[in-house]
Design an enzyme around this catalytic site. Structure first.
Site: not given
Length: 257
Positions: A158, A160, A162
């Site tokens: 998650y 990474t 974003k």
């Protein structure tokens, strides 16, 4: 063309049925924009669109699965066929699961990247191609403060993903600015949404809130208000930013000293 057309603007909001996406649909509709509530759950999208119309706004549901390039293409073909334009895109669809780093499953890594990053890329490409025709456009990507700094354990995919969304936003901004299209990322801190209610235990919520100078989780409406500003005319010179909306969490160092 260097100014926004006078006709009613059309906004596509992915993940628009609930949470931040749903709040963004409601806010944009209140601002006089026709909102296409785009979601993989068409029934929930239809319910959100109906609620917006009952409140006096303009909205319609749009079936989209951002994990599928074919579904994305079909959705934007429908937008073009039925509305003839796309002025605003808010990429709010996303997924998240937590696993320890040493055991993080490859299938979840790939699924998260596919939805959160590749889905954002493809939706932005399709929307921007329609924006170019109007000579005006706004793209807002819902990233996360987890894309700016590590937030707790288990968020390998998650966080990474974003961070990648933030990088993608900057690239879009750099390439499309000359076409009068801006792209910005909102980086929410913890927000009360159906997803965080599943992911965040009571103890994690307590610890997270204590690390935020504001002392609380944000609301979906606060993120929606930020998106509404970024798609507005007064925000025309804001481009390529990753804006934390997090009660001061990203700015804060050690707490309680």
């Amino acid at each position: 063309m260097t100014t926004s057309p006078s006709a009613q603007k059309i906004a596509v909001v992915t993940g628009g049925a609930v949470g931040i996406g749903g709040a963004t649909c409601e806010r944009l509709a209140r601002d006089g924009i026709k909102v296409l509530v785009a979601d993989v759950d068409f029934d929930k999208a239809a319910a959100t669109a109906h609620r917006i119309r009952e409140a006096g706004g303009a909205a319609a549901p749009l079936r989209i699965d951002v994990a599928s390039p074919d579904a994305i293409r079909a959705a934007f073909e429908q937008v073009e066929r039925e509305h003839g334009r796309c002025d605003i895109l808010v990429n709010s669809a996303g997924i998240a699961k937590t696993f320890p780093f040493l055991e993080f499953p490859l299938d979840n890594w790939l699924a998260t990247m596919n939805v959160n990053v590749t889905g954002t890329l493809l939706c932005s490409q399709h929307a921007a191609r329609l924006m170019v025709r109007q000579g005006w456009g706004r793209i807002v990507n819902i990233a996360s403060v987890a894309g700016l700094r590590a937030v707790g354990k288990g968020r390998t995919a998650y966080g990474t993903s974003k961070a990648a969304v933030i990088g993608l936003t900057r690239q879009i901004a750099a390439e499309l600015a000359e076409l009068n299209i801006t792209a910005n990322a909102i980086c929410p801190g913890p927000v009360d949404t159906p997803m965080t209610q599943v992911l965040h235990s009571a103890e994690f919520r307590r610890q997270y809130a204590s690390a935020i100078p504001a002392g609380r989780y944000g609301t979906a409406q606060e993120i929606a208000a930020t998106a509404a500003f970024l798609v507005s005319e007064p925000a025309a010179y804001i481009n390529g930013v990753a804006l934390p909306v997090d009660g001061g969490f990203f700015a804060s160092g050690a707490r309680g000293v």
